[in-house]
Design a protein around this motif. Structure first.
Motif, PDB file in Angstrom:
ATOM      1  N   UNK A 270       2.315   1.688  -3.694  1.00 58.96           N
ATOM      2  CA  UNK A 270       1.229   2.179  -4.500  1.00 58.96           C
ATOM      3  C   UNK A 270       0.681   3.484  -4.299  1.00 58.96           C
ATOM      4  N   UNK A 271       0.974   4.062  -3.231  1.00 57.67           N
ATOM      5  CA  UNK A 271       0.638   5.561  -3.008  1.00 57.67           C
ATOM      6  C   UNK A 271      -0.595   5.639  -2.079  1.00 57.67           C
ATOM      7  N   UNK A 272      -0.984   4.331  -1.664  1.00 56.88           N
ATOM      8  CA  UNK A 272      -2.530   4.400  -0.926  1.00 56.88           C
ATOM      9  C   UNK A 272      -2.388   4.984   0.569  1.00 56.88           C
TER      10      UNK A 272
ATOM     11  N   UNK B 264       0.903  -1.154   0.070  1.00 54.90           N
ATOM     12  CA  UNK B 264      -0.128   0.024   0.040  1.00 54.90           C
ATOM     13  C   UNK B 264       1.001   1.417   0.093  1.00 54.90           C
TER      14      UNK B 264
END
Lengths: 260, 314
Positions: B48-50, B45
């Protein structure tokens, strides 16, 4: 801009792929039609009585269809919006959070503003369809009486501005929780408070009272748009309210990216 | 292609991951291995830049995940563990929507959707709503949306979970086919999957990196000696003493005694000795019968359990 349209389109489609749009619009039309019928019927009864009774006629003063049918009609619709719009907005972010789809959406190369504005525009689309479907009521009035068209037009402009404010607040409420009921209750509660805020103006000191009155939704509808007045002050009020909610919404979405 | 430096993520007081550092080269398939709650999803996460890291840096194709989030997101295809999809959309409509958001050209989008639907075996469900699909098909749609813009980096969180054995094989070969052109990070707790598809393995436990290596090296490193199972038909005592005499053998024991004097023996050879070749001549010389002879390599399961438990002892 392309992403905005994609999200707008998807949002509109998902309202119609589920029963939400149909149910909300139908119920809204049933209620507003019922109220319209009663207002109109009352007006025509009074008119008949006034026609046969000179004293009554003087008591009622000038019977005006704009004042007695069109204006209350817009007032009623704005109340139904208060109940119906949180139902439309509650799912917008809560559902994505609950089902986890927000994780994919926020890892796509899309700006937060595009997501929020796309969703906002999608909801505005449904809302516009909803209020435009009340137009037949206006045609009926036009058929049997002579309402002032200016008031009708400004009334709809007012509803549109008010709807934008309601929807932006609803979407913001939806963005802070993953529970749709919480989102609906929060947005309904805040909308009601803003709606009624002017009530307490009478008990407060003059300056605070003025602020409360200014912040309230009601005077910006009934004393202006519903009377046929297009005042920039009122338009600005709704615009600022909407922009502020969208701003808060952006912060709340963005906070996911930096809040450790 | 992916550089992760001293990445730490705290949830309140609890540690998500602690000081994780690794790099992934272009075209590599990296397996991310760990028990539940080890921090695999957290690491993914962050990449993925979440969600942001508490400290440390992560870069994808040279772009920082925090500073240049949009650039990173353009290059990534991500499949989260829960495979969250819009259930009220039809499969191709959904893929077109995602493709549009991920920047696939409008004129190419139809052919691109057709392409990934072919690759992921979705043509049979083209008219269905995602909500009607079974878990296996949803997984494929999830993979298809990750692949739609032909991303340089693929991040797959447990991609084969919930699939039937045939689908698992298909998905694995699909992923394997993706390597070379694309960089893939794949998390799983199914160990054979890693040895089958990945060139390199990262083992993570309780938020900490435990090992980074190729599956083969990990196996070799941890194996102190080579072991064989040998089934020989011959008198037990004699077999034990004769085989024990071979100078590369460090230990012989009866593993299972069978009928008619055919026993299974566990033969352990000294490390780095190519001991397997010495045992057959003895058997031939003694005129015993050889029924079976197979090496028992240390499986990734053993390594995994070993590393994870060693961690605990320290």
């Amino acid at each position: 801009m392309k992403n905005f349209f994609l999200i707008f389109q998807k949002e509109l489609r998902s309202y119609f792929n589920s029963p939400i749009a149909f149910v909300v619009i139908t119920i809204f039309l049933i209620i507003s039609g019922y109220f319209f019928y009663n207002i109109f019927a009352t007006f025509s009864t009074i008119s008949f009585q006034a026609m046969t009774n000179a004293i009554l006629a003087r008591q009622y003063g000038q019977l005006n269809i704009t004042e007695m049918v069109v204006r209350p009609f817009f007032a009623n619709i704005s109340l139904f919006m208060l109940i119906m719009l949180p139902m439309l907005t509650m799912r917008i972010f809560s559902e994505e959070k609950k089902s986890g789809t927000i994780e994919l959406l926020l890892t796509y190369p899309v700006k937060d503003s595009e997501v929020i504005l796309g969703k906002f525009a999608g909801c505005m689309g449904i809302f516009t369809i909803m209020i435009l479907l009340t137009l037949p009521c206006m045609f009926l009035i036009e058929l049997f009486g002579e309402p002032e068209l200016g008031v009708v037009v400004s009334g709809y402009v007012g509803l549109f501005c008010m709807g934008a404010a309601f929807i932006s607040l609803g979407i913001f409420a939806s963005s802070v929780t993953e529970n749709q009921i919480v989102a609906a209750v929060v947005s309904f509660g805040f909308l009601l408070i803003f709606f009624m805020m002017g009530y307490s103006a009478g008990f407060a000191s003059e300056s605070i009272g003025d602020v409360l009155k200014y912040l309230s939704f009601m005077p910006h509808m009934y004393n202006s748009f519903a009377k046929g007045v297009l005042d920039t002050e009122d338009i600005m009020y709704y615009m600022l309210f909407t922009l502020f909610c969208i701003f808060l919404n952006m912060r709340s979405l963005e906070s996911k990216r930096w809040r450790g | 292609m992916i550089e992760v430096e001293n990445l730490t993520k705290k949830y309140g007081n609890a540690r998500g991951i602690n000081d994780v550092t690794f790099t992934v080269e272009k075209g590599e398939i990296l397996g991310f291995l760990g028990p539940n709650g080890a921090g695999k999803t957290t690491t993914m996460r962050i990449i993925t830049c979440f969600m942001p890291a508490t400290s440390g840096k992560a870069r994808v194709a040279g772009f920082d995940v925090f500073e240049d989030s949009l650039e990173v997101r353009k290059r990534i295809g991500y499949l989260p563990e829960s495979v969250p999809l819009y259930t009220d959309m039809q499969v191709p409509v959904y893929l077109e929507f995602v493709g549009g958001l991920k920047g696939v050209d409008r004129r190419e989008i139809k052919s691109r959707v057709g392409q990934v639907m072919d690759d992921c075996g979705l043509n049979g469900v083209a008219k269905k709503f995602i909500g009607e699909l079974s878990k296996g098909y949803r997984q494929r749609v999830g993979l298809a949306q990750a692949l739609i813009n032909d991303p340089e980096v693929l991040i797959l969180d447990e991609p084969t979970i919930g699939l039937d054995p045939k689908q698992i094989i298909e998905i694995r070969s699909l992923i394997k086919g993706l390597g070379g052109r694309r960089t893939v990070i794949l998390s799983t707790h199914i160990l054979p999957e890693v040895s089958m598809t990945c060139q390199r393995v990262i083992i993570i436990n309780e938020g900490r990196l435990v090992a980074v290596d190729t599956p083969q090296n990990l196996t070799a490193q941890l194996q102190r000696s080579q072991q064989f199972i040998v089934r020989i038909g011959g008198p037990e005592k004699e077999v034990l003493s004769e085989v024990g005499k071979i100078n590369t053998v460090s230990r012989v024991a009866v593993k299972e005694s069978g009928a008619d004097g055919i026993n299974s023996y566990l033969v352990e050879f000294k490390k780095d000795s190519d001991g397997g070749k010495d045992i057959a001549p003895v058997i031939v010389r003694k005129n015993w019968a050889l029924y079976e002879m197979r090496p028992i390599g240390m499986s990734l399961e053993d390594i995994f359990i070993k590393l994870v438990t060693e961690e605990k002892i320290h």
